[in-house]
Design a protein around this motif. Structure first.
Motif, PDB file in Angstrom:
ATOM      1  N   ARG A 165      31.840  44.093  41.523  1.00  0.00           N
ATOM      2  CA  ARG A 165      31.780  44.207  40.072  1.00  0.00           C
ATOM      3  C   ARG A 165      33.206  44.371  39.580  1.00  0.00           C
ATOM      4  N   VAL A 166      33.644  43.457  38.703  1.00  0.00           N
ATOM      5  CA  VAL A 166      35.025  43.512  38.223  1.00  0.00           C
ATOM      6  C   VAL A 166      35.036  43.854  36.737  1.00  0.00           C
ATOM      7  N   THR A 167      36.119  44.499  36.299  1.00  0.00           N
ATOM      8  CA  THR A 167      36.344  44.794  34.877  1.00  0.00           C
ATOM      9  C   THR A 167      37.595  44.049  34.468  1.00  0.00           C
ATOM     10  N   VAL A 168      37.479  43.208  33.438  1.00  0.00           N
ATOM     11  CA  VAL A 168      38.605  42.358  33.040  1.00  0.00           C
ATOM     12  C   VAL A 168      38.818  42.400  31.528  1.00  0.00           C
ATOM     13  N   ASP A 169      40.076  42.033  31.133  1.00  0.00           N
ATOM     14  CA  ASP A 169      40.367  41.677  29.747  1.00  0.00           C
ATOM     15  C   ASP A 169      40.606  40.167  29.756  1.00  0.00           C
ATOM     16  N   SER A 178      42.703  31.159  18.622  1.00  0.00           N
ATOM     17  CA  SER A 178      41.599  31.971  19.142  1.00  0.00           C
ATOM     18  C   SER A 178      40.277  31.475  18.548  1.00  0.00           C
ATOM     19  N   PHE A 179      39.175  31.762  19.222  1.00  0.00           N
ATOM     20  CA  PHE A 179      37.857  31.353  18.720  1.00  0.00           C
ATOM     21  C   PHE A 179      36.859  32.494  18.923  1.00  0.00           C
ATOM     22  N   GLU A 180      35.794  32.460  18.140  1.00  0.00           N
ATOM     23  CA  GLU A 180      34.794  33.532  18.160  1.00  0.00           C
ATOM     24  C   GLU A 180      34.168  33.657  19.557  1.00  0.00           C
ATOM     25  N   ALA A 184      37.724  39.532  24.961  1.00  0.00           N
ATOM     26  CA  ALA A 184      37.032  40.790  25.281  1.00  0.00           C
ATOM     27  C   ALA A 184      37.967  41.693  26.075  1.00  0.00           C
ATOM     28  N   GLU A 185      37.737  43.004  25.925  1.00  0.00           N
ATOM     29  CA  GLU A 185      38.470  43.992  26.722  1.00  0.00           C
ATOM     30  C   GLU A 185      37.467  44.853  27.464  1.00  0.00           C
ATOM     31  N   GLY A 186      37.798  45.215  28.712  1.00  0.00           N
ATOM     32  CA  GLY A 186      36.913  46.065  29.518  1.00  0.00           C
ATOM     33  C   GLY A 186      35.580  45.396  29.823  1.00  0.00           C
ATOM     34  N   PHE A 235      42.534  30.019  29.145  1.00  0.00           N
ATOM     35  CA  PHE A 235      42.181  31.443  29.220  1.00  0.00           C
ATOM     36  C   PHE A 235      43.266  32.233  29.934  1.00  0.00           C
ATOM     37  N   LEU A 236      43.512  33.441  29.407  1.00  0.00           N
ATOM     38  CA  LEU A 236      44.354  34.427  30.093  1.00  0.00           C
ATOM     39  C   LEU A 236      43.432  35.568  30.489  1.00  0.00           C
ATOM     40  N   VAL A 237      43.373  35.889  31.795  1.00  0.00           N
ATOM     41  CA  VAL A 237      42.519  36.968  32.264  1.00  0.00           C
ATOM     42  C   VAL A 237      43.359  37.985  33.037  1.00  0.00           C
ATOM     43  N   THR A 238      43.086  39.276  32.800  1.00  0.00           N
ATOM     44  CA  THR A 238      43.760  40.363  33.508  1.00  0.00           C
ATOM     45  C   THR A 238      42.701  41.207  34.194  1.00  0.00           C
ATOM     46  N   LEU A 239      42.887  41.440  35.499  1.00  0.00           N
ATOM     47  CA  LEU A 239      41.905  42.200  36.286  1.00  0.00           C
ATOM     48  C   LEU A 239      42.288  43.686  36.275  1.00  0.00           C
ATOM     49  N   ASN A 240      41.391  44.528  35.761  1.00  0.00           N
ATOM     50  CA  ASN A 240      41.685  45.968  35.628  1.00  0.00           C
ATOM     51  C   ASN A 240      41.060  46.813  36.734  1.00  0.00           C
TER      52      ASN A 240
END
Length: 436
Positions: A165-169, A178-180, A184-186, A235-240
């Protein structure tokens, strides 16, 4: 009463009805007298309103009611005398030039058709069978374990893998904009379980905590977001955070947590097998019954009553509006729905209903009391208190009628199968369950 019956075309008939005006007038006077005893009008005491006043106020409406009633009675009597099975309501119009002292009406209506069912020995039916294997039982246990899994944070240098299970921004952009729904964060999801589009999962798989990545994501043409369907976004994704899944062991503790009576793994497997076998039986019954009905229709010849088809179309439209309303569609009950959308479905249902009815009548395939009881017992078996469910079914005529219809369909399916050319086909458990 003189009765003439004409055949107009196919199932359409016409009956001419003649009624003595004296009979109508006598009934009108009788009803007005009864009305005078109870009617309330300003300036008169109850029951003391003069007949002339009652007649002036209510005469027309009472005459209309009497005509409707008398014509309806005359039509029912004439149809019964001519042994006609009437489909729908007749269209009744008054004829001009009636003999003196008579009122004459034309009643145009449809009759139910003669249903000709060909040689069922020539009908071809593919009969499906499926076994509940040990593999199916183990897969079900795995699903139950996944439903009860826990998560624990993985080491700082761990890479995301399937099952984690990963949590990402993340943020997606179309041509730099940007588009609707694209940010997302967290945000949490399970890798490898199809919760996200494949390109998104592929990008995150192998990433480490604190890492960021840019990647293109092509939205499918049928994607629910119309603004991005069929387009490619950056897309830009950051793994938290990465959490590993811990599945409970297959042991007596798991069995007990799932409410198994004897609290053992063997008891768990036996319970799962019993439930899967019940589900497989009902799915096979539905599939095989549908195949029988298709085969039955190929051997039937009949004309369809338009009135019955139209009634079925209206029923389907009412159901569709109710479905739209449940989904929150504004003014769903006023939605304009063309008849042609439902016509093929309505025609099939009416045709099938008439064919099944004829087969049931000709071969006495009615639901027997013991069949009803056995079917309800089977439906109730999967509940905690089966006896309450049995009482619930037997306590309502409508619910019992629904079960009766299913049992009759089962009888028809068994009857056709016993006559037809049946080809057996084995489906795997997964194939059967995947077909809904």
């Amino acid at each position: 009463m003189a009765v003439t019956v004409e055949t107009l075309e196919k199932l359409e008939r016409k009956i001419t009805l003649s009624l003595p005006l004296a009979t109508i007038q006598t009934e009108v006077e009788s009803r007005l007298k009864r009305l005078a005893r109870t009617v309330k009008m300003d300036g008169f005491r109850p029951g003391k309103v003069p007949m002339k006043v009652v007649s002036e106020r209510y005469g027309y409406s009472v005459q209309y009611e009497v005509l409707n009633d008398k014509v309806g009675e005359a039509f029912a009597s004439a149809a019964n005398e001519a042994n006609l099975r009437v489909a729908g309501q007749p269209r009744i119009t008054e004829k001009e030039g009636a003999p003196e002292g008579q009122a004459t009406f034309d009643a145009v209506f449809e009759v139910f058709p003669e249903v000709k069912i060909g040689d069922l020995a020539e009908a071809e039916v593919e009969k499906i069978s499926t076994d509940v294997t040990d593999d199916a039982i183990e897969k079900t246990i795995d699903i139950l374990r996944k439903q009860r899994r826990t998560f624990a944070q993985r080491a700082a240098d761990a890479a995301a893998q399937d099952g984690d299970r990963v949590t990402v921004d993340f943020e997606g952009k179309l041509e730099g904009e940007s588009f609707e729904g694209g940010k997302a964060e967290g945000f949490q999801f399970l890798v490898g379980e199809g919760q996200m589009l494949k390109e998104f999962e592929d990008a995150v798989r192998g990433m480490k905590i604190g890492e960021s990545k840019t990647f293109p994501l092509a939205f499918p043409e049928e994607y629910h977001g119309k603004d991005v369907a069929g387009k490619t976004a950056d897309f830009l994704v950051t793994l938290n955070k990465i959490e590993a899944a811990n599945l409970p062991e297959i042991n007596d503790a798991l069995a007990k947590s799932l409410g198994i009576a004897d609290g053992t793994v063997d008891g768990l497997r036996a319970d799962i097998k019993k439930n899967l076998e019940r589900e497989v039986k009902f799915r096979l019954l539905a599939r095989n019954k549908a195949a029988v009905m298709d085969a039955l229709l190929t051997k039937a010849e009949l004309d369809l009553p338009n009135s019955s088809v139209q009634s079925e179309i209206e029923r389907l439209k009412t159901s569709a509006r109710a479905d739209l309303k449940q989904r929150g569609v504004k003014d769903a009950d006023k939605a304009e729905i063309p008849d042609d959308i439902f016509r093929p479905q309505a025609e099939r249902r009416v045709r099938l209903g008439l064919v099944v009815s004829e087969l049931v009548r000709a071969n006495e395939l009615y639901a027997k009391p013991e069949q009803l009881k056995a079917h309800i017992d089977e439906l109730a078996a999967s509940y905690e208190k089966p006896e309450d469910v049995v009482r619930w079914y037997f306590g309502d005529r409508q619910r019992l009628g629904e079960v009766e219809a299913v049992v009759i369909e089962n009888n028809v399916a068994d009857f056709v199968m016993s006559k037809a050319k049946v080809t057996d086909k084995a489906l795997s458990f997964d194939e059967l369950m995947g077909q809904g």
